[in-house]
Structure formats: C-alpha cells, structure tokens
Design a protein around this motif. Structure first.
Motif, PDB file in Angstrom:
ATOM      1  N   VAL A  58       1.248   5.479  -1.641  1.00 21.45           N
ATOM      2  CA  VAL A  58       0.382   6.872  -2.204  1.00 21.45           C
ATOM      3  C   VAL A  58       1.057   6.644  -3.650  1.00 21.45           C
ATOM      4  CG1 VAL A  58       0.026   7.656  -0.094  1.00 21.45           C
ATOM      5  CG2 VAL A  58       2.329   8.105  -1.620  1.00 21.45           C
ATOM      6  N   SER A  59       0.075   7.137  -4.529  1.00 19.79           N
ATOM      7  CA  SER A  59       0.375   7.223  -5.749  1.00 19.79           C
ATOM      8  C   SER A  59       1.400   8.494  -6.252  1.00 19.79           C
ATOM      9  CB  SER A  59      -1.002   7.784  -6.681  1.00 19.79           C
ATOM     10  OG  SER A  59      -1.474   9.261  -6.295  1.00 19.79           O
ATOM     11  N   ASP A  60       1.999   8.290  -7.412  1.00 17.25           N
ATOM     12  CA  ASP A  60       2.982   9.409  -7.721  1.00 17.25           C
ATOM     13  C   ASP A  60       2.431  10.578  -7.851  1.00 17.25           C
ATOM     14  OD1 ASP A  60       5.176   7.378  -7.939  1.00 17.25           O
ATOM     15  OD2 ASP A  60       4.949   7.300 -10.124  1.00 17.25           O
ATOM     16  N   GLU A  61       1.252  10.752  -8.329  1.00 22.08           N
ATOM     17  CA  GLU A  61       0.607  12.022  -8.310  1.00 22.08           C
ATOM     18  C   GLU A  61       0.116  12.641  -7.064  1.00 22.08           C
ATOM     19  OE1 GLU A  61      -0.751   9.206  -9.580  1.00 22.08           O
ATOM     20  OE2 GLU A  61      -0.185   9.535 -11.711  1.00 22.08           O
ATOM     21  N   GLU A 114       0.814  -1.160  -0.105  1.00 17.29           N
ATOM     22  CA  GLU A 114       0.046   0.057  -0.016  1.00 17.29           C
ATOM     23  C   GLU A 114       0.849   1.313  -0.081  1.00 17.29           C
ATOM     24  OE1 GLU A 114      -2.622  -0.345   3.497  1.00 17.29           O
ATOM     25  OE2 GLU A 114      -3.238  -2.307   2.654  1.00 17.29           O
TER      26      GLU A 114
END
Length: 93
Positions: A79-82, A77
């Motif tokens: 976080v996204s790169d965005e 889990e």
C-alpha cells in the motif's frame, strides 16, 4: 435463568466439578447459536488457550490471509505511504 447460570451461583466447594458441567451446558446451548456467535466463542477459547500455553495457533482463515499477504509482498504489492497515513488517522494510540 438458564440452569448453567444458576449453577454458577452455587458454593465454591463444588466449583471444579460444577465448572466442568457449566462448560458442558454452555457448549450445548452454543450449538444452537448463530454461526457468528459460535465463531466468537471459538475465537475466545483459542485466545485463552494461547494465553495459557504461550502458543498461538492460527485459524485456517488467518493462515490464508498471511499466505495472501506474503504472496502480495513477493510480487512487490504494497500500500502507498498515503494510504498508511490515512489508516493511522483512524487508529487510536
């Protein structure tokens, strides 16, 4: 003015003993402060101790946060790169 504040203005000749007494007085006053302020004093003291000894001892809350983060990483889990890019926009460099 609080007695401990006045004591801080006295001669440097008596400073070592005075500082111990001032610290005791401040801690006595702090015992009546709101919990948030007491926690801030504890955190400052922990940072000073870490700086003096070179050893940082995590609080229980920090230890729990690290354990949660490691568990999330173990489960893949992340976080996204965005999301990271968006957070970086708000971080002063």
């Amino acid at each position: 003015m609080a007695r401990w504040a006045i004591s801080a203005l006295e001669s440097r000749d008596t400073m070592p003993a005075m500082m111990t007494k001032i610290l005791q007085d401040v801690l006595e006053h702090a015992a009546n402060w709101p919990q948030e302020d007491q926690e801030a004093v504890v955190e400052y003291a922990r940072e000073i101790e870490a700086r003096r000894t070179g050893v940082y001892v995590m609080s229980e809350g920090e230890r729990q946060a690290v354990a949660r983060g490691l568990s999330e990483a173990d489960r893949g889990e992340f976080v996204s790169d965005e999301m990271v890019a968006e957070a970086d926009k708000h971080h002063v460099r």
